[in-house]
Design a protein around this motif. Structure first.
Motif, mmCIF file in Angstrom:
data_model
loop_
_atom_site.group_PDB
_atom_site.id
_atom_site.type_symbol
_atom_site.label_atom_id
_atom_site.label_comp_id
_atom_site.label_asym_id
_atom_site.label_seq_id
_atom_site.Cartn_x
_atom_site.Cartn_y
_atom_site.Cartn_z
ATOM 1 N N ALA A 57 27.031 33.899 45.856
ATOM 2 C CA ALA A 57 26.163 34.894 45.199
ATOM 3 C C ALA A 57 26.958 36.076 45.155
ATOM 4 C CB ALA A 57 24.857 34.948 46.048
ATOM 5 N N ARG A 58 28.053 36.368 46.243
ATOM 6 C CA ARG A 58 28.711 37.536 46.467
ATOM 7 C C ARG A 58 29.646 37.424 45.442
ATOM 8 N NH1 ARG A 58 30.874 41.995 48.443
ATOM 9 N NH2 ARG A 58 32.879 42.064 49.081
ATOM 10 N N GLU A 59 30.470 36.567 44.766
ATOM 11 C CA GLU A 59 31.266 36.223 43.660
ATOM 12 C C GLU A 59 30.713 36.626 42.302
ATOM 13 O OE1 GLU A 59 33.250 32.483 43.996
ATOM 14 O OE2 GLU A 59 34.492 33.110 45.262
ATOM 15 N N GLY A 60 29.317 36.234 42.243
ATOM 16 C CA GLY A 60 28.949 36.415 40.949
ATOM 17 C C GLY A 60 28.562 37.882 40.861
ATOM 18 N N ALA A 61 28.179 38.585 41.780
ATOM 19 C CA ALA A 61 27.852 40.001 42.065
ATOM 20 C C ALA A 61 29.175 40.831 41.719
ATOM 21 C CB ALA A 61 27.430 40.476 43.496
ATOM 22 N N LEU A 62 30.165 40.397 42.199
ATOM 23 C CA LEU A 62 31.616 40.986 42.044
ATOM 24 C C LEU A 62 31.990 40.677 40.603
ATOM 25 C CD1 LEU A 62 33.191 40.263 45.296
ATOM 26 C CD2 LEU A 62 32.822 42.458 44.554
ATOM 27 N N LEU A 63 31.748 39.292 40.141
ATOM 28 C CA LEU A 63 32.137 39.183 38.601
ATOM 29 C C LEU A 63 31.336 39.985 37.667
ATOM 30 C CD1 LEU A 63 33.866 37.637 36.759
ATOM 31 C CD2 LEU A 63 32.210 35.762 37.216
#
Length: 370
Positions: A57-63
């Motif tokens: 989920a954090r990777e998705g937000a950063l992306l």
């Protein structure tokens, strides 16, 4: 009455959403690790299952945040000669342990090619291409680089099946996953910025992405004509490494804060481990882009971890922050030393050389110019 707010563009909304979601998720991950350290074995096992969905989920937000920056028009790539084959080989070596941990295969075939491009943005593009493929494949990912017909250019083909072969052959009815994802949207946006033609040539349940790179100089054919790099004026770079994960191994909050002051403005996503064992656990299934080691924790175990990583990925960037009292000690093999007292000056230069290909610390900025 309050005035109506200014209209917000899609790129601004994506950046804001990424910023507001990514930080709370980082706090949640830190608290989860703290709970795991003090939990009994049964609770620790239960909490371990929460780490991966929170990380994704954090990777998705950063992306989403990166996509907002790319679509805003503020990012202007630099230009330098980059060996595309070396970049691909290093990236696949870095991601192979992740693929194997999930029972997947990375199969590669390519020739040598140099292209004029922005090295950091190219690395982001290829990383997210692999993210997209590894997230959707059911068995393997085939990467093949060849020559396209005239005009001769480097062409990278990424092919994988989203359903098992036996289901394809028997015609088993099973819906394919959605072809859209943030990772694929990033590949398209970054490709447009770099002048890379990005096409999808899906064959039913077999998905195929084709990337055609501009202005290739094919070393395999002995090309001798060298195109001059584009002259890029000096400018202020903002977050050239936007979203790239870095692991910091330290027990000192003050060092983590000092590293954040240097690396956060460059866009790095810092994760931390307080011991070699914790770092090894984090790296077991997936390597970050960079590891920064606190020289105060230097030990045979730390040297062994660095050696293990370099054995898997020979060019993997490892940086040791050397405390003032240990400035005379010999560097660990394959690890770049960075004096702690000169962190703000030396660390950006080391990062530039490791990821931007700059020949010396005094070289001009090359990536993500605004």
């Amino acid at each position: 009455m309050p005035s109506a707010p200014d209209s917000v563009s899609l790129s601004q909304a994506l950046e804001q959403v990424g910023d507001e979601v990514a930080h709370p998720l980082l706090v949640a991950l830190d608290r989860l690790r703290t709970l795991q350290q003090h939990a009994d074995p049964a609770l620790k096992a239960a909490l371990a299952g929460l780490h991966e969905p929170l990380r994704r989920a954090r990777e998705g937000a950063l992306l989403a945040q990166q996509l907002g920056r790319l679509s805003s028009g503020r990012v202007r790539p630099g230009q330098m000669s980059v060996p595309l084959h070396d970049t691909l080989q290093a990236l696949c070596a870095q991601r192979r342990r992740e693929a194997e941990a999930r029972g997947l295969q990375l199969r590669t075939e390519w020739l040598s090619a140099d292209i004029d491009t922005d090295p950091v943005l190219l690395d982001h593009l290829l990383s997210h291409l692999l993210d997209w493929a590894l997230a959707h494949t059911c068995s393997s990912v085939d990467l093949r680089m060849a020559l396209s017909p005239w005009p001769v250019r480097a062409q990278l083909t990424c092919r994988f099946a989203v359903r098992p072969l036996d289901q394809i052959q028997t015609g088993t009815s099973m819906p394919d996953p959605s072809p859209l994802s943030l990772a694929w949207l990033f590949v398209q946006e970054a490709g447009a910025l770099l002048g890379v033609e990005v096409d999808r040539e899906d064959e039913g349940p077999v998905w195929v992405a084709v990337l055609r790179f501009p202005a290739a100089r094919m070393s395999a054919l002995g090309a001798t004509v060298s195109l001059p790099p584009e002259v890029v004026d000096e400018g202020h770079n903002t977050q050239p490494f936007g979203g790239a994960p870095a692991l910091v191994i330290t027990q000192r909050p003050e060092l983590l804060s000092a590293l954040g002051a240097v690396m956060d403005p460059l866009g790095w996503d810092l994760d931390r481990a307080e011991s070699v064992d914790a770092a090894r656990a984090l790296c077991r299934h997936r390597l970050p882009k960079l590891i920064v080691v606190d020289g105060a924790l230097r030990s045979p175990d730390m040297a062994g971890l660095c050696a293990e990583i370099r054995a898997d990925v020979p060019q993997f960037p490892l940086i040791e922050v050397v405390p003032a009292g240990r400035a005379t000690q010999m560097p660990m093999r394959g690890v770049s030393p960075c004096p702690e007292v000169h962190l703000r000056l030396h660390l950006p230069a080391l990062l530039k050389r490791a990821f931007g290909g700059a020949p010396a610390p005094a070289a001009p900025e090359l990536t993500f110019r605004v």
